[in-house]
Design a protein around this motif. Structure first.
Motif, PDB file in Angstrom:
ATOM      1  N   VAL A 182       1.303  29.686  -7.839  1.00 56.03           N
ATOM      2  CA  VAL A 182       1.366  29.305  -9.249  1.00 56.03           C
ATOM      3  C   VAL A 182       0.231  28.326  -9.535  1.00 56.03           C
ATOM      4  CG1 VAL A 182       2.715  28.180 -11.062  1.00 56.03           C
ATOM      5  CG2 VAL A 182       3.861  29.601  -9.328  1.00 56.03           C
ATOM      6  N   PRO A 183      -0.692  28.636 -10.439  1.00 54.29           N
ATOM      7  CA  PRO A 183      -1.785  27.707 -10.769  1.00 54.29           C
ATOM      8  C   PRO A 183      -1.233  26.403 -11.346  1.00 54.29           C
ATOM      9  CG  PRO A 183      -2.248  29.910 -11.591  1.00 54.29           C
ATOM     10  CD  PRO A 183      -0.824  29.925 -11.144  1.00 54.29           C
ATOM     11  N   ILE A 184      -1.773  25.308 -10.904  1.00 56.51           N
ATOM     12  CA  ILE A 184      -1.292  24.006 -11.374  1.00 56.51           C
ATOM     13  C   ILE A 184      -1.493  23.856 -12.879  1.00 56.51           C
ATOM     14  CG2 ILE A 184      -1.608  21.507 -11.188  1.00 56.51           C
ATOM     15  CD1 ILE A 184      -2.488  21.921  -8.313  1.00 56.51           C
ATOM     16  N   ALA A 185      -2.606  24.331 -13.404  1.00 55.82           N
ATOM     17  CA  ALA A 185      -2.915  24.163 -14.818  1.00 55.82           C
ATOM     18  C   ALA A 185      -1.916  24.859 -15.724  1.00 55.82           C
ATOM     19  CB  ALA A 185      -4.329  24.669 -15.105  1.00 55.82           C
TER      20      ALA A 185
ATOM     21  N   ASP B 232       0.830  -1.209   0.000  1.00 55.39           N
ATOM     22  CA  ASP B 232       0.000   0.000   0.000  1.00 55.39           C
ATOM     23  C   ASP B 232       0.864   1.259   0.000  1.00 55.39           C
ATOM     24  OD1 ASP B 232      -2.227  -1.571  -0.018  1.00 55.39           O
ATOM     25  OD2 ASP B 232      -2.659  -1.351   2.130  1.00 55.39           O
ATOM     26  N   ILE B 233       1.934   1.244   0.799  1.00 53.11           N
ATOM     27  CA  ILE B 233       2.827   2.404   0.842  1.00 53.11           C
ATOM     28  C   ILE B 233       3.511   2.602  -0.506  1.00 53.11           C
ATOM     29  CG2 ILE B 233       4.960   3.299   1.852  1.00 53.11           C
ATOM     30  CD1 ILE B 233       4.104   2.070   4.504  1.00 53.11           C
ATOM     31  N   ASN B 234       3.999   1.507  -1.095  1.00 44.50           N
ATOM     32  CA  ASN B 234       4.667   1.617  -2.395  1.00 44.50           C
ATOM     33  C   ASN B 234       3.707   2.140  -3.469  1.00 44.50           C
ATOM     34  OD1 ASN B 234       7.067   0.687  -1.355  1.00 44.50           O
ATOM     35  ND2 ASN B 234       6.738  -1.429  -1.992  1.00 44.50           N
ATOM     36  N   ASP B 235       2.469   1.694  -3.434  1.00 44.23           N
ATOM     37  CA  ASP B 235       1.498   2.110  -4.444  1.00 44.23           C
ATOM     38  C   ASP B 235       1.163   3.588  -4.361  1.00 44.23           C
ATOM     39  OD1 ASP B 235       1.348  -0.366  -5.566  1.00 44.23           O
ATOM     40  OD2 ASP B 235      -0.540  -0.946  -4.617  1.00 44.23           O
ATOM     41  N   THR B 236       1.219   4.156  -3.165  1.00 47.86           N
ATOM     42  CA  THR B 236       0.789   5.550  -2.982  1.00 47.86           C
ATOM     43  C   THR B 236       1.956   6.529  -2.892  1.00 47.86           C
ATOM     44  OG1 THR B 236       0.673   5.163  -0.577  1.00 47.86           O
ATOM     45  CG2 THR B 236      -1.361   4.871  -1.838  1.00 47.86           C
ATOM     46  N   ARG B 237       3.179   6.044  -3.016  1.00 50.44           N
ATOM     47  CA  ARG B 237       4.333   6.959  -2.918  1.00 50.44           C
ATOM     48  C   ARG B 237       4.323   7.988  -4.035  1.00 50.44           C
ATOM     49  NH1 ARG B 237       9.678   3.514  -2.195  1.00 50.44           N
ATOM     50  NH2 ARG B 237      10.607   5.572  -2.202  1.00 50.44           N
ATOM     51  N   SER B 238       3.983   7.560  -5.254  1.00 50.32           N
ATOM     52  CA  SER B 238       3.972   8.514  -6.369  1.00 50.32           C
ATOM     53  C   SER B 238       2.893   9.575  -6.177  1.00 50.32           C
ATOM     54  CB  SER B 238       3.748   7.771  -7.691  1.00 50.32           C
ATOM     55  OG  SER B 238       2.535   7.036  -7.653  1.00 50.32           O
ATOM     56  N   LEU B 239       1.746   9.182  -5.584  1.00 49.07           N
ATOM     57  CA  LEU B 239       0.696  10.147  -5.298  1.00 49.07           C
ATOM     58  C   LEU B 239       1.160  11.170  -4.268  1.00 49.07           C
ATOM     59  CD1 LEU B 239      -2.419   7.785  -5.074  1.00 49.07           C
ATOM     60  CD2 LEU B 239      -1.685   9.183  -7.014  1.00 49.07           C
ATOM     61  N   HIS B 240       1.924  10.705  -3.294  1.00 47.94           N
ATOM     62  CA  HIS B 240       2.449  11.610  -2.262  1.00 47.94           C
ATOM     63  C   HIS B 240       3.393  12.628  -2.880  1.00 47.94           C
ATOM     64  CE1 HIS B 240       3.768  13.052   1.609  1.00 47.94           C
ATOM     65  NE2 HIS B 240       5.028  12.693   1.351  1.00 47.94           N
TER      66      HIS B 240
ATOM     67  N   ARG C 107       2.136  19.762  -5.803  1.00 48.69           N
ATOM     68  CA  ARG C 107       0.934  20.599  -5.810  1.00 48.69           C
ATOM     69  C   ARG C 107       0.988  21.639  -4.690  1.00 48.69           C
ATOM     70  NH1 ARG C 107      -3.959  17.684  -3.305  1.00 48.69           N
ATOM     71  NH2 ARG C 107      -2.561  18.134  -1.532  1.00 48.69           N
ATOM     72  N   ASP C 108       1.366  21.190  -3.478  1.00 45.81           N
ATOM     73  CA  ASP C 108       1.412  22.110  -2.339  1.00 45.81           C
ATOM     74  C   ASP C 108       2.481  23.181  -2.538  1.00 45.81           C
ATOM     75  OD1 ASP C 108      -0.568  20.580  -1.237  1.00 45.81           O
ATOM     76  OD2 ASP C 108       0.763  19.468   0.121  1.00 45.81           O
ATOM     77  N   ALA C 109       3.623  22.780  -3.138  1.00 43.37           N
ATOM     78  CA  ALA C 109       4.688  23.755  -3.373  1.00 43.37           C
ATOM     79  C   ALA C 109       4.244  24.818  -4.375  1.00 43.37           C
ATOM     80  CB  ALA C 109       5.940  23.033  -3.875  1.00 43.37           C
TER      81      ALA C 109
END
Length: 405
Positions: free
Chosen positions: A382-385, A360-368, A374-376
């Motif tokens: 700066v708009p993400i789009a 589960d951790i490995n699967d969600t690392r890329s999302l993190h 996004r937060d940076a």
């Protein structure tokens, strides 16, 4: 009505067989088998001529005895579907149906089909009636329904279970069925054996089917053939006769020492543990090692006095660095009742607690990582789009495991 066709990767179209084609094809194979019998060759049917099956079939067909004679005639059996029927024609032309970096693959298939004539492919299930040994290399995987929750997944076993039924309805009673598909622990004894035994009884066969398990250790790349042919094997049978047969068969197919534990459960467990170790890389190792120690202790108690268990455990250190089907240890068929329920705190519901946690951790690392970006960007207003993001060192390749890496 247009006849369905199967299109090969190079664009060649192959019409799927009609009903009248099956009888002709069976007659062709029977003639080849009769010729092989005269040469005292063992008849091997390999179910599935895909990524593993086609090369496995060629490796078996390429074996020779001490005098240099071919002792096996191999029939690669493939279901005639639109997606894969073309593989039969390519294989019968001496062309590998799979792309491989290993320079041994193409010459070996061409040699066995065109020169030695020890390998042929077909679409007729009834060739199973002619088999001395059936090798099962049919796809099985663990499907995840959502990222971060591997427990919500399931083992896709439909094709494999259907193959057990097809095989049991056709093979002779003396035929050995060798499962080389990567399966969850307990599948051979708890799924294959009861299903095939039921069919045997319906056919009036009083003896149990001879079923064995020996997982393949396929390593894609330039050592593809060697990973199947020359590497350490862990194999066993559901009874003593099956175990004797699979040991004899494996010794003639593989070229280095192997381990032969007393139950089919041990093979899948041996296959899973090294890959789970690589799955938890970067996570705390102590809980995983404690889980492994508990499992090995449980196995040793169950196999008390069995010399095969020690060699099966020793075989763990010979595994290849790959991560295929890690989720199978989270499947329902994971711990036989006769071995008792693990009481170690690192087990939960008969499963390594570390196994689903690590996946589960490995699967969600890329999302993190994406969330951090996004937060940076938001902190910089700066708009993400409209943001331009440069990714350095990113690559994508198909692994034999659960995920691309």
């Amino acid at each position: 009505m247009n006849q369905p066709i199967s299109i090969s990767p190079d664009g060649v179209k192959y019409p799927l067989p009609k009903e009248e084609d099956y009888k002709k094809e069976m007659a062709r194979i029977e003639k080849l088998v009769a010729h092989a019998r005269k040469k005292r060759q063992e008849i091997i049917v390999v179910m599935g001529v895909g990524f593993v099956g086609s090369v496995m079939a060629a490796i078996i067909a390429d074996t020779t005895d001490k005098s240099g004679k071919s002792g096996k005639f191999v029939i690669g059996m493939q279901r005639p579907s639109k997606r894969s029927y073309w593989k039969i024609h390519k294989l019968n032309d001496g062309i590998s149906p799979v792309k491989a970096e290993d320079p041994e693959v193409n010459p070996m298939i061409r040699r066995c089909v065109l020169e030695k004539k020890t390998l042929v492919a077909t679409f007729v299930y009834d060739v199973l009636k002619l088999a001395d040994v059936v090798v099962v290399d049919i796809q099985l995987d663990y499907a995840k329904n959502e990222l971060g929750n591997v427990r919500n997944g399931h083992v896709e076993m439909t094709a494999l279970e259907e193959s057990f039924d097809i095989i049991a309805h056709r093979i002779p009673a003396h035929c050995l069925v060798l499962i080389e598909t990567t399966v969850a622990p307990g599948t051979t004894e708890q799924v294959a054996l009861p299903a095939m035994r039921k069919v045997f009884r319906q056919r009036g066969i009083k003896s149990d089917p001879l079923i064995a398990h020996s997982y393949e250790r396929v390593m894609p790349g330039r050592d593809y053939v060697a990973s199947i042919r020359d590497f350490w094997r862990v194999c066993s049978g559901v009874n003593e006769k099956a175990k004797h047969r699979v040991v004899k068969f494996s010794q003639r197919k593989c070229s280095i020492p192997k381990s032969f534990p007393s139950r089919c459960l041990i093979g899948p467990l041996n296959q899973r543990l090294p890959r789970l170790l690589r799955t938890v890389t970067g996570l705390p190792f102590l809980p995983f090692l404690m889980s492994g120690a508990s499992l090995r202790e449980k196995r040793c108690r169950y196999h008390q006095g069995d010399q095969g268990d020690k060699s099966a455990t020793d075989a763990l250190k010979y595994d290849f660095p790959r991560t295929r089907y890690r989720g199978l240890l989270s499947s329902k068929r994971r711990w036989p009742r006769r071995m008792g329920k693990p009481s170690h705190p690192c087990f939960e519901d008969d499963t390594f607690r570390m196994t689903p946690l690590a996946i589960d951790i490995n699967d969600t690392r890329s999302l993190h990582a994406a969330q951090l970006v996004r937060d940076a960007l938001r902190n910089m207003s700066v708009p993400i789009a409209s943001a331009e993001v440069l990714i350095l060192g990113a690559s994508y390749r198909e692994d034999v495991g659960d995920n691309p890496i």
